[in-house]
Design a protein around this motif. Structure first.
Motif, PDB file in Angstrom:
ATOM      1  N   HIS A  68       0.861  -1.181   0.000  1.00 34.68           N
ATOM      2  CA  HIS A  68       0.000   0.000   0.000  1.00 34.68           C
ATOM      3  C   HIS A  68       0.898   1.231   0.000  1.00 34.68           C
ATOM      4  O   HIS A  68       1.678   1.436   0.935  1.00 34.68           O
ATOM      5  N   PHE A  69       0.794   2.039  -1.041  1.00 36.73           N
ATOM      6  CA  PHE A  69       1.656   3.201  -1.201  1.00 36.73           C
ATOM      7  C   PHE A  69       0.914   4.499  -0.921  1.00 36.73           C
ATOM      8  O   PHE A  69      -0.309   4.578  -1.068  1.00 36.73           O
ATOM      9  N   LEU A  70       1.666   5.514  -0.519  1.00 40.53           N
ATOM     10  CA  LEU A  70       1.147   6.865  -0.504  1.00 40.53           C
ATOM     11  C   LEU A  70       1.245   7.385  -1.932  1.00 40.53           C
ATOM     12  O   LEU A  70       2.318   7.313  -2.541  1.00 40.53           O
ATOM     13  N   ALA A  71       0.137   7.867  -2.484  1.00 43.62           N
ATOM     14  CA  ALA A  71       0.114   8.325  -3.867  1.00 43.62           C
ATOM     15  C   ALA A  71      -0.524   9.712  -3.948  1.00 43.62           C
ATOM     16  O   ALA A  71      -1.375  10.068  -3.134  1.00 43.62           O
ATOM     17  N   LYS A  72      -0.104  10.495  -4.936  1.00 42.11           N
ATOM     18  CA  LYS A  72      -0.654  11.828  -5.128  1.00 42.11           C
ATOM     19  C   LYS A  72      -2.170  11.748  -5.294  1.00 42.11           C
ATOM     20  O   LYS A  72      -2.686  10.913  -6.034  1.00 42.11           O
TER      21      LYS A  72
END
Length: 256
Positions: A68-72
């Motif tokens: 799970h990534f932090l994305a714009k």
């Protein structure tokens, strides 16, 4: 993590495409995967090429940990892509206070459910000319200290030879080797009970960056610079691209 049926199905679909493609693009060697915590954690990798998320995500997924990534936040509005990001519970990063609080809430939910959330402390691709980790942002440290969440340092090297930083094409031949090493969770116990002010978060962030840099030094078999690259001191933007024009001139910034 207890992924929803929709999330699991979407990850299986994505992995069915991405894993064979990545295996074709480069050979891989993963070390230290047994150090990944059984429960939720923050993965903190170095960042030197646009395909880093694929490399780290591939490793985590193969260990049974959905990434799970932090994305714009803007990416969640792109047709198709936004659906995929929401379906796999990626975390939107917004500038507003309300949006930031929502991002933190989603991140905490993922970790509480035993998930892995990937945060690049550098915030963007490193500006360091030799691709060493540069000065980090405090987001990972804040989330870790606020929630008592383990931070696992990760370093990788080799993917940048397949797709160079800000590259326009892939270099598949001769075949490259991508190496990933997972370190022991960073010891942040010295910051327990301290106020989460700028000084504390900056110090904790440097401990995290030092752990990542140490792992990368081992992979590269080289000594990192004595002083970490600081974009502010080099008159570079903290985010977006920069272009090096000529070996004699310094890097110039190009805002996105």
């Amino acid at each position: 993590m207890k992924e929803s049926a929709k999330s699991r199905a979407t990850f299986v679909f994505i992995a069915g495409i991405a894993r064979p493609l990545l295996n074709f693009m480069m050979a891989k060697k993963w070390e230290g995967t047994e150090k990944l915590p059984a429960g939720g954690f923050i993965a903190a990798p170095n960042h030197c090429t646009e395909i880093d998320p694929l490399v780290v995500g591939h490793m985590l997924y193969n260990q049974g940990r959905a990434p799970h990534f932090l994305a714009k936040a803007g990416l969640f509005k792109v047709p198709g892509l936004g659906w995929l990001l929401n379906a796999t519970k990626q975390v939107p990063v917004e500038r507003s206070t309300t949006g930031a609080n929502r991002s933190l809430q989603v991140a905490q939910e993922i970790v509480a459910e035993g998930g892995a959330i990937i945060i690049y402390p550098e915030g963007t691709l490193t500006r360091d000319p030799a691709l060493w980790p540069m000065k980090g942002h405090t987001g990972a440290a804040r989330l870790a200290l606020e929630g008592g969440i383990p931070v696992v340092p990760i370093a990788h090297w080799g993917a940048h030879e397949v797709f160079p930083r800000y590259g326009k094409r892939f270099h598949l031949f001769p075949r490259k080797l991508s190496r990933v090493v997972v370190g022991d969770p960073v010891d942040l116990s010295a910051f327990s009970g301290r106020p989460l002010d700028k000084a504390t978060l900056t110090e904790a962030t440097e401990v995290i960056m030092a752990a990542i840099t140490g792992l990368l030094a081992g992979l590269r078999g080289e000594q990192p610079p004595a002083e970490r690259w600081d974009p502010a001191k080099q008159q570079q933007a903290k985010h977006g691209r920069f272009i090096e024009r000529g070996q004699q001139s310094g890097p110039e910034t190009e805002a996105q």
